[in-house]
Design a protein around this motif. Structure first.
Motif, PDB file in Angstrom:
ATOM      1  N   SER A   1       0.940  -1.102  -0.038  1.00  0.00           N
ATOM      2  CA  SER A   1       0.002  -0.252  -0.271  1.00  0.00           C
ATOM      3  C   SER A   1       0.801   1.181  -0.180  1.00  0.00           C
ATOM      4  O   SER A   1       2.028   0.913   0.689  1.00  0.00           O
TER       5      SER A   1
ATOM      6  N   LEU B   1      -0.779   4.748   0.457  1.00  0.00           N
ATOM      7  CA  LEU B   1      -2.134   4.811   0.888  1.00  0.00           C
ATOM      8  C   LEU B   1      -1.579   6.179   2.447  1.00  0.00           C
ATOM      9  O   LEU B   1      -1.336   4.863   3.221  1.00  0.00           O
ATOM     10  N   CYS B   2      -1.834   7.507   2.095  1.00  0.00           N
ATOM     11  CA  CYS B   2      -1.812   7.849   3.084  1.00  0.00           C
ATOM     12  C   CYS B   2      -3.463   8.448   3.519  1.00  0.00           C
ATOM     13  O   CYS B   2      -4.157   9.077   2.094  1.00  0.00           O
TER      14      CYS B   2
ATOM     15  N   CYS C   1      -3.043   1.356   5.418  1.00  0.00           N
ATOM     16  CA  CYS C   1      -2.201   2.347   4.760  1.00  0.00           C
ATOM     17  C   CYS C   1      -0.632   2.915   5.658  1.00  0.00           C
ATOM     18  O   CYS C   1      -0.399   1.982   6.585  1.00  0.00           O
TER      19      CYS C   1
ATOM     20  N   ALA D   1     -10.909   2.135   2.484  1.00  0.00           N
ATOM     21  CA  ALA D   1      -9.375   2.171   2.545  1.00  0.00           C
ATOM     22  C   ALA D   1      -8.668   0.835   1.941  1.00  0.00           C
ATOM     23  O   ALA D   1      -7.986   0.820   1.045  1.00  0.00           O
TER      24      ALA D   1
ATOM     25  N   GLN E   1      -6.568   0.414  -0.745  1.00  0.00           N
ATOM     26  CA  GLN E   1      -5.029  -0.239  -0.880  1.00  0.00           C
ATOM     27  C   GLN E   1      -5.232  -1.850  -2.105  1.00  0.00           C
ATOM     28  O   GLN E   1      -4.041  -2.352  -2.375  1.00  0.00           O
TER      29      GLN E   1
END
Lengths: 277, 277
Positions: free
Chosen positions: A15, A17-18, A54, A260, A264
């Motif tokens: 991932s 992701l933020c 994340c 999320a 992801q």
């Protein structure tokens, strides 16, 4: 957090992701409003629900500062519960003359003095070198400098062109790239301009980019990866509203996790496609 | 505070002095360090000693934020004792996408919510129109937008020139001038470039300018007035170190007053020379 640790986290979690923590009291579930600190309660639930999906969290400082002293208490408590294996970003858009930027660095980096020890801070470059370098002088801390943003007004000055056709954001990428290194500097590049990543990567092939604008603001994750990914991934893609406000009900954390997870999984596919994992 | 009220204060006090409150705990007199809130004690003494000689106060937010929650308490207490006949400036250099700038406006303008009700805030323009306009939507509040600053790094981007030779700071003056009015917008123009005021005044003849850099940073008050003054004065000239750190002894407030008086008298002479008083 070092670059190597960040790259390791991206590979381990599959991932990049933020999760943005722009926590607005008017948008969080009503049942939290009786809590002593509803903003902190909301953030805690979101972080617990998303931490394994994340690699970064990004509180937007304005959403805390707008409540004055009380807001800073919520921010400090939020910082304290951010997982240590996640990269933490103070989205503050600071930048001032050298001695003042040094104070802002203390505000967001020096836990002993300010109570906050973020890994990084977002910086506006308008005031030039001495406004940026104080953030680069501290080991394992990062300056994330605005280059090409995702908002409507980004065109007003960031595309200002010189006689050779070079645009202001390109000059920012070049000059800031010389002041710092790929180990202490990132750039903000909005996802709403997919093919602009080609231009950005000409000037900053190896830097990490913080990318807002995917999701609610209309940017495409696929475009960002196609044009923006490098051998170390080199991307932190932020999503805020699509995740944290997925539901206003009692299921808000569960629904945040579900959103999320979708991102992801899309990111995992992109990392596989690029041979990074 | 309205423009008419500000102009009235300048004429009444025969001064266009702004006192910067960049209060650094390592630079204030030692005898204050045992106080419960030394930063506030220092500010209170400085304000009481200078209130009749200046028309504005400008706390530099970084110097409060660097102490986290405690610093924001000092800032709020300082804001509460600023004289109501003085223009108050939150020197914060904020600026973000529209909805976030609206939160920053709340942070510094909306006393009911944040505890702070400054008259104005300094703004970095890099993100363009939607980053500036939320500060202009509130009656009797001001955005003071960075144009040409006084620091070494100001040349890095502010002088970036397009094909016609127009520089970035000129584009900022023009565009921001269209977004706001002379009643809700000022510009920051550093005193270290006296003749640059000619260029600034071509684009912004009627705006008020906030002018740092006189004194410790080497700018000349006479040059600033010669090139920058307009029919309403149109200048707020800031001095910080020369006033607040005139002495580190028990006489610090007295010495601060003496330094402020010298500047006020020079300003009175300039106002007389220009026929404004």
């Amino acid at each position: 957090m070092t670059r190597a640790e960040l790259v390791r986290a991206i590979k381990d979690k599959k991932s990049f992701l933020c999760v943005g923590l722009d926590t607005d009291i008017t948008k969080i579930p009503e049942h939290l409003l009786d809590d002593e600190d509803p903003i902190f309660s909301f953030n805690k639930a979101i972080v617990e629900a998303t931490a394994d999906l994340c690699v970064a969290y990004k509180p937007n400082i304005a959403f805390y500062e707008c409540y004055g002293v009380k807001g800073w208490q919520s921010l400090q408590k939020t910082w304290e519960i951010l997982p240590k294996d996640c990269f933490s970003i103070a989205d503050a858009k600071r930048g001032d003359i050298g001695n003042t930027s040094a104070m802002y660095a203390q505000a967001f980096f020096d836990e002993q003095v300010s109570g906050l020890g973020f890994d990084s801070i977002t910086i506006a470059p308008y005031m030039g070198q001495d406004s940026v370098t104080p953030f680069l002088d501290i080991p394992n801390k990062w300056a994330i400098v605005l280059a090409l943003t995702s908002n409507a007004g980004s065109k007003d000055f960031q595309n200002f062109s010189d006689a050779s056709g070079e645009q202001l954001f390109e000059s920012v990428l070049q000059k800031v790239g010389e002041w710092g290194t790929v180990d202490n500097t990132m750039f903000v590049v909005g996802a709403t301009r997919g093919d602009a990543f080609l231009q950005v990567r000409k000037h900053a092939p190896d830097h990490f980019l913080l990318v807002p604008g995917v999701g609610a603001q209309g940017g495409s994750l696929q475009d960002v990866c196609q044009y923006g990914m490098n051998a170390d991934c080199g991307l932190l893609v932020n999503s805020t509203r699509g995740i944290i406000y997925a539901s206003k009900g009692r299921d808000f954390a569960e629904r945040a996790r579900a959103e999320a997870l979708i991102l992801q999984q899309e990111m995992e596919a992109e990392l596989l496609k690029a041979g990074i994992i």
